[in-house]
Enzyme design. Structure first.
Site, PDB file in Angstrom:
ATOM      1  N   SER A  41      34.689 -38.175 -19.675  1.00 16.72           N
ATOM      2  CA  SER A  41      35.031 -39.620 -20.441  1.00 16.72           C
ATOM      3  C   SER A  41      35.075 -40.586 -19.571  1.00 16.72           C
ATOM      4  O   SER A  41      34.426 -40.770 -18.264  1.00 16.72           O
ATOM      5  CB  SER A  41      35.304 -39.936 -21.581  1.00 16.72           C
ATOM      6  OG  SER A  41      34.609 -40.532 -22.211  1.00 16.72           O
ATOM      7  N   ASP A 153      29.528 -36.341 -24.676  1.00 22.32           N
ATOM      8  CA  ASP A 153      31.511 -36.557 -24.577  1.00 22.32           C
ATOM      9  C   ASP A 153      32.556 -35.036 -24.571  1.00 22.32           C
ATOM     10  O   ASP A 153      31.759 -34.425 -25.117  1.00 22.32           O
ATOM     11  CB  ASP A 153      31.884 -37.367 -25.151  1.00 22.32           C
ATOM     12  CG  ASP A 153      32.679 -38.197 -24.635  1.00 22.32           C
ATOM     13  OD1 ASP A 153      34.220 -37.600 -24.175  1.00 22.32           O
ATOM     14  OD2 ASP A 153      33.149 -39.371 -24.778  1.00 22.32           O
TER      15      ASP A 153
END
Length: 260
Positions: A41, A153
């Protein structure tokens, strides 16, 4: 004498990822070598930028240009409230390297296969798309399709990507966890993004610690008072990263000397 190869694993954490820049700055100032990088991320953004050859100062200048408005847009997909296509366009204009194969430092971006729940370590092909996938927070951003897989993610499966950097070849692993400090701030997030990010960070915080055991050193910036949506407080995040890295610098140097 030859030395052990050093890998840096950078956690997710939205705006808290700016703290990674402070850590990178201190490591560079103390001549700590970085042979491999992995990122999840927000950590994939910092990791990709550094692996692409940008200095900490150059990455900080890019950070000053960032805003949620510039990085997001409405999604035309039912799979997410927002799209991070604007993020990809922004990074394409700022990064000197667009492909993994062109990176001066080997790097891995970590995402999650939405169908199987498995960790996906991206090390080939389109660097920018990989970063977008690693940053596709479920429920907020629409998934990114790469090689037939719907990716979200990487924090869902590897908030701190220590396993990925070891797979690259790291023999000494330095992990930077910007989630582990938790949160001590009071009040309510002021935006929808803030509410979603804060909720997500709560879920990821405990999960991040499960990946510490693979690291030789874990750096945890003291940023519990800062929210993960406070993108305008980059300088505070960077300073906290510097302070946390300085606390561990002697330990890192000793480790490098002992593993020659």
């Amino acid at each position: 004498m030859s030395r052990k190869k050093v890998g840096l694993a950078l956690s997710g954490g939205a705006a808290r990822g700016f703290a990674h820049l402070g850590v990178l700055k201190v490591l560079a100032e103390h001549n700590i070598p970085i042979d491999f990088l992995s990122g999840t991320s927000a950590g994939s953004v910092a990791g990709a930028a550094f692996a692409a050859g940008l200095s900490v100062e150059q990455i900080a200048e890019i950070g000053k240009k960032m805003s949620w408005f510039k990085m997001t847009g409405f999604s035309y997909s039912a799979k997410g409230l927002l799209s991070n296509a604007a993020m990809g366009k922004f990074f394409k204009s700022e990064f000197p390297v667009q492909k993994f194969e062109e990176l001066p430092i080997p790097f891995a971006a970590v995402a999650c296969d939405l169908e199987t729940g498995e960790e996906v370590v991206l090390t080939e092909g389109d660097l920018i798309e990989a970063v977008r996938a690693s940053c596709a927070i479920p429920g907020i951003f629409a998934p990114i399709e790469i090689d037939g897989k719907m990716l979200i993610d990487g924090g869902v499966v590897a908030a701190v990507p220590t396993k990925a950097v070891k797979k690259l070849g790291a023999e000494i692993v330095i992990a930077v966890d910007v989630l582990a400090s938790g949160a001590t701030y009071w009040g309510k997030p002021s935006t929808l993004i803030g509410i979603l990010f804060q909720s997500t960070m709560m879920l990821l915080r405990a999960a991040s610690k499960a990946h510490h055991y693979r690291a030789d050193v874990v750096i945890i910036p003291k940023i519990a008072h800062l929210r993960p949506d406070e993108i305008g407080k980059m300088d505070e995040f960077v300073k906290a990263g510097e302070e946390a890295a300085l606390e561990k610098i002697d330990e890192i140097k000793a480790l490098l000397e002992s593993k020659i």
